[in-house]
Write a protein that holds these residues in place. Structure first.
Motif, short mmCIF file in Angstrom:
data_model
loop_
_atom_site.label_atom_id
_atom_site.label_comp_id
_atom_site.label_asym_id
_atom_site.label_seq_id
_atom_site.Cartn_x
_atom_site.Cartn_y
_atom_site.Cartn_z
N LYS A 47 42.16 -40.23 91.32
CA LYS A 47 43.22 -40.12 92.33
C LYS A 47 44.38 -39.24 91.84
CE LYS A 47 43.91 -44.63 92.39
NZ LYS A 47 42.97 -45.04 91.33
N THR A 48 44.87 -39.54 90.64
CA THR A 48 46.01 -38.79 90.13
C THR A 48 45.64 -37.33 89.90
OG1 THR A 48 47.01 -40.75 89.13
CG2 THR A 48 47.63 -38.63 88.18
N THR A 49 44.45 -37.10 89.37
CA THR A 49 44.00 -35.72 89.14
C THR A 49 43.96 -34.96 90.46
OG1 THR A 49 42.67 -36.51 87.28
CG2 THR A 49 42.17 -34.31 88.14
N PRO A 86 55.61 -39.05 91.22
CA PRO A 86 54.64 -39.24 90.15
C PRO A 86 54.58 -40.71 89.73
CG PRO A 86 56.56 -38.04 89.34
CD PRO A 86 56.83 -38.40 90.76
N GLN A 87 53.44 -41.11 89.21
CA GLN A 87 53.28 -42.49 88.77
C GLN A 87 54.32 -42.82 87.70
OE1 GLN A 87 49.15 -43.11 87.96
NE2 GLN A 87 49.23 -45.26 88.49
N SER A 88 54.65 -41.82 86.88
CA SER A 88 55.63 -42.04 85.81
C SER A 88 57.07 -41.86 86.29
CB SER A 88 55.33 -41.09 84.66
OG SER A 88 55.32 -39.76 85.15
N ALA A 161 52.22 -38.95 96.89
CA ALA A 161 52.83 -40.12 96.26
C ALA A 161 51.76 -40.91 95.50
CB ALA A 161 53.48 -41.00 97.33
N ASP A 162 52.02 -41.09 94.21
CA ASP A 162 51.03 -41.75 93.34
C ASP A 162 51.41 -43.22 93.16
OD1 ASP A 162 48.85 -42.05 91.75
OD2 ASP A 162 49.41 -40.53 90.27
N GLU A 163 50.70 -44.08 93.83
CA GLU A 163 50.95 -45.53 93.78
C GLU A 163 52.44 -45.83 94.00
OE1 GLU A 163 48.31 -47.75 92.13
OE2 GLU A 163 46.97 -46.19 91.35
N PRO A 164 53.01 -45.35 95.12
CA PRO A 164 54.47 -45.43 95.29
C PRO A 164 54.99 -46.84 95.54
CG PRO A 164 53.48 -44.64 97.31
CD PRO A 164 52.37 -44.73 96.30
MG MG Z 1 46.38 -42.64 88.72
#
Ligand code: MG
Ligand code: ADP
Length: 235
Positions: A47-49, A86-88, A161-164
C-alpha cells in the motif's frame, strides 16, 4: 470526469543484498477526480509503496504512472495540487501546530487568503486548543490530525493518505473522512491506504492489495460506500 491517474503495468522491486522483495507486481489502476478509493490489504502488501509511486516520490521499475498534468509526471504538478499524509506524519518540530497547518499556504504565498480555511480545519479536527503547542507537546493522534489538516489546507486535486485514521477514535475518524468526502465532492481524487476494513463505509471504491498485487477477483468491482451514512459535518 477524466482519469486523473493511470497506473500502467507497474512493478517495483526492492533489493537489499541478496534479499529481493517484489513490493508491486503488474499493477494496473485508473483513478478519477471525485472519488475516494481505499487501498486495503495486510501489512506488507504494498500500500505505502503504491502511494509513493502515485506521489512521484518513488519511481516504477517497469511500467509507468501517468498523471493528467502537463508533462504527465507528478513532479510536474503545480505546487499544491498533490498532498500526502505520510504514515510517519513528517511534521516540522520547530513549528507550532498552527504553523504546520499553515506551511503549504506560506510556501504558496497565500497565508492571508487561507487563514479562514486553517481555522476551519483546526476546529473540525479538534486542534484549536493546541494551536500554539509544538508537535512533540501533543499526542500521536493529535499529530496525525495536524498532518491531515496540513494536507487539506490547499484542497489538492490528489490526496494520498497513508493510514490517516490509525490513531483516531471513531468520532475523529469520522471528522477526517467528512473532510475527505468534501474534498472528493469538490472533484478531487482521494486515495486512502488502510488495513481497517471498516473504512469501507466511507469510500466509493475498495482496491484490495495482497502480496504486491491488486486482488484479481475483486478488480473493477467497486464497493460503493453509502456516504449518507455519515452525513454532513457537524456545524
Ligand atoms: Mg504502509
Ligand atoms: P504496506 O504499506 O502495505 O504495509 P509496503 O508498501 O510498506 O506495505 O511494503 C511492501 C513490501 O515492500 C514489504 O515487504 C516491505 O518490507 C517492502 N519494502 C518497502 N519499502 C522497502 C525498502 N525501502 N527496502 C526494502 N523493502 C521495502
Amino acid at each position: 470526469m477524466t482519469d486523473l491517474i493511470h497506473v500502467d503495468h507497474v512493478t517495483k522491486v526492492f533489493r537489499r543484498g541478496s534479499e529481493v522483495v517484489h513490493a508491486l507486481e503488474d499493477i494496473d489502476l485508473q483513478l478519477e477526480g471525485g472519488e475516494i478509493a481505499a487501498l486495503v490489504g495486510p501489512s506488507g502488501s504494498g500500500k505505502t509503496t503504491l502511494l509513493y509511486l502515485l506521489s512521484g516520490w518513488e519511481t516504477a521499475d517497469t511500467g509507468r504512472v501517468h498523471w493528467n498534468v502537463a508533462g504527465g509526471d507528478p513532479a510536474d504538478a503545480p505546487w499544491g495540487r498533490l498532498a500526502l499524509v505520510p504514515q510517519s506524519l513528517g511534521l516540522a518540530e520547530e513549528l507550532t501546530v498552527r504553523e504546520n497547518v499553515e506551511l503549504p499556504l506560506r510556501l504558496k504565498g497565500e497565508l492571508d487568503a487561507g487563514s479562514a480555511r486553517v481555522t476551519e480545519l483546526m476546529s473540525r479536527l479538534d486542534l484549536e486548543a493546541l494551536a500554539d503547542r509544538y508537535p512533540l507537546e501533543t499526542s500521536l493522534g493529535e499529530q496525525q490530525r495536524v498532518a491531515v489538516a496540513r494536507a487539506l489546507v490547499l484542497s489538492p486535486d490528489l490526496l494520498l493518505a497513508d493510514e490517516p485514521t490509525s490513531h483516531q477514535d471513531d468520532s475523529r475518524a469520522a471528522a477526517v473522512f467528512a473532510l475527505i468526502g468534501e474534498l472528493a465532492g469538490a472533484g478531487s481524487c482521494c486515495v486512502v491506504a488502510t488495513h481497517d476494513r471498516d473504512i469501507a463505509r466511507y469510500v466509493d471504491r475498495v482496491i484490495e492489495m495482497r502480496d504486491g498485487r491488486i486482488d484479481e477477483a475483486r478488480r473493477g468491482q467497486a464497493a460503493r460506500g453509502d456516504r449518507a451514512l455519515w452525513g454532513p459535518p457537524p456545524s
